[in-house]
Design a protein around this motif. Sequence first.
Motif, PDB file in Angstrom:
ATOM      1  N   ALA A  80      13.659  -2.468   0.403  1.00  0.00           N
ATOM      2  CA  ALA A  80      12.277  -2.712   0.807  1.00  0.00           C
ATOM      3  C   ALA A  80      12.243  -3.634   2.018  1.00  0.00           C
ATOM      4  O   ALA A  80      13.144  -4.454   2.217  1.00  0.00           O
ATOM      5  N   CYS A  82       9.837  -5.790   2.410  1.00  0.00           N
ATOM      6  CA  CYS A  82       8.952  -6.888   2.018  1.00  0.00           C
ATOM      7  C   CYS A  82       9.681  -8.227   2.047  1.00  0.00           C
ATOM      8  O   CYS A  82      10.847  -8.329   1.665  1.00  0.00           O
ATOM      9  N   CYS A  86       5.406 -11.579   5.452  1.00  0.00           N
ATOM     10  CA  CYS A  86       4.955 -10.219   5.757  1.00  0.00           C
ATOM     11  C   CYS A  86       3.784  -9.921   4.824  1.00  0.00           C
ATOM     12  O   CYS A  86       3.984  -9.555   3.675  1.00  0.00           O
ATOM     13  N   CYS A  89       0.426  -5.838   3.403  1.00  0.00           N
ATOM     14  CA  CYS A  89      -0.118  -5.155   2.221  1.00  0.00           C
ATOM     15  C   CYS A  89      -1.335  -5.876   1.658  1.00  0.00           C
ATOM     16  O   CYS A  89      -2.062  -5.323   0.824  1.00  0.00           O
ATOM     17  N   TYR A 152       6.285  -2.233  -2.970  1.00  0.00           N
ATOM     18  CA  TYR A 152       7.533  -2.481  -2.238  1.00  0.00           C
ATOM     19  C   TYR A 152       7.751  -1.336  -1.264  1.00  0.00           C
ATOM     20  O   TYR A 152       8.320  -0.301  -1.609  1.00  0.00           O
ATOM     21  N   GLN A 153       7.258  -1.497  -0.042  1.00  0.00           N
ATOM     22  CA  GLN A 153       7.391  -0.477   0.991  1.00  0.00           C
ATOM     23  C   GLN A 153       8.708  -0.644   1.737  1.00  0.00           C
ATOM     24  O   GLN A 153       9.230  -1.754   1.874  1.00  0.00           O
ATOM     25  N   VAL A 156       7.917  -1.966   7.170  1.00  0.00           N
ATOM     26  CA  VAL A 156       6.759  -2.840   7.373  1.00  0.00           C
ATOM     27  C   VAL A 156       5.828  -2.310   8.463  1.00  0.00           C
ATOM     28  O   VAL A 156       4.637  -2.623   8.476  1.00  0.00           O
ATOM     29  N   CYS A 159       3.143  -0.369   6.818  1.00  0.00           N
ATOM     30  CA  CYS A 159       2.140  -1.253   6.212  1.00  0.00           C
ATOM     31  C   CYS A 159       1.205  -1.815   7.279  1.00  0.00           C
ATOM     32  O   CYS A 159      -0.002  -1.925   7.068  1.00  0.00           O
TER      33      CYS A 159
END
Length: 259
Positions: A80, A82, A86, A89, A152-153, A156, A159
Motif C-alpha cells: 500500500a 498509505c 498522506c 483518503c 489501503y490503496q 497515492v 487517491c
Amino acid sequence: MTSPFDATAALRAMTSTASGGRSSPIRDAAFEAVRQMVGTAMSKGPDAVVAAVGEVQAYAEGLWASVRATPAFALGTKPAGCAKGCGWCCHQRVGATVTEVFYVAQSLRSRPDGGPLIERLKAWNSGRPCVFLIDNACAIYDVRPMKCRGVYQVDVRWCMSTFAKLDAPLFGPAPSPDFQQQPKDVFDGAVFGLAHPLHMAGRDCPGVDFVPALKAVIDRPDAASAWWRGETVFPAEVRLHDWFPPVTKAGKGKLRKRR
C-alpha cells in the motif's frame, strides 16, 4: 464460537478465485466474531453496546495484524502507498454505524485534547476534507471509524485525483486504482457485525455520515441512552439509506451488505 482464522485460512482466502459475489472467509470471520461480541453486550444496555465498539476495534485490528503477518499476504499482495502525512483518503464522506459515532463522541468528551477538537467539530459546516485531518494526519486515529481503517490503496496518486479531486502528477504510468482487499474485508465484516444484531433486534441502527452525525450528538452525553429508548437523535439528512433497509418490525429486518 467464532469462525476459526489462521494463516492457512488466510492463504485460502487470498488465493481463492471462486468468489461468485459471496463474502470472503476474512470478512466472515470478522463479521461472526463482532456479531457475537455486540450480541452479548446488548443484554447489558446502551453503555455496554457503545463500550463494545472499543473492543471491536481492538479485535479487528488484531485480526488485520494476523493477516498482515502471513506469508500469503506478504508474498501475494501489492504494498500500500498509505503512510502518515498522506491524507488524500480523508477527502471523502465516511460512513459509520451509530454506535461508532456514540463511541467517538464519548472519547472526545473524555480525552485531554478533546476540547479543541470538539470546538473544531462545532465550527464545521460542510465539505471536505474531514474536520479531523490536521497537518495531513488523523487527530482521532485511535478511534477512527471502521470504514477509515479498511482503506489501503496501492497508488497515492489515485487517491489524490479520486478523493481530493486534484490533478495527479503526470510522471510514470497512469494512477492505479488497485487496493488491498484483505483490510477492507476485515473492517467491512466488523462494521456489519456491529450493526447486525441491533438491526435484527428491531433497533434503528443505520449507517450515518460520520462527521455531521458526530456533530449532532457531541453535546448530548445522553444521546446513546435516548437512541436506545427509541428516540430520534440524528437528523434525517445524515442517514445513509443504502446501508441497511429500514426496520419495520422487531426481529424482521434483513441485512443488506453495502458494497
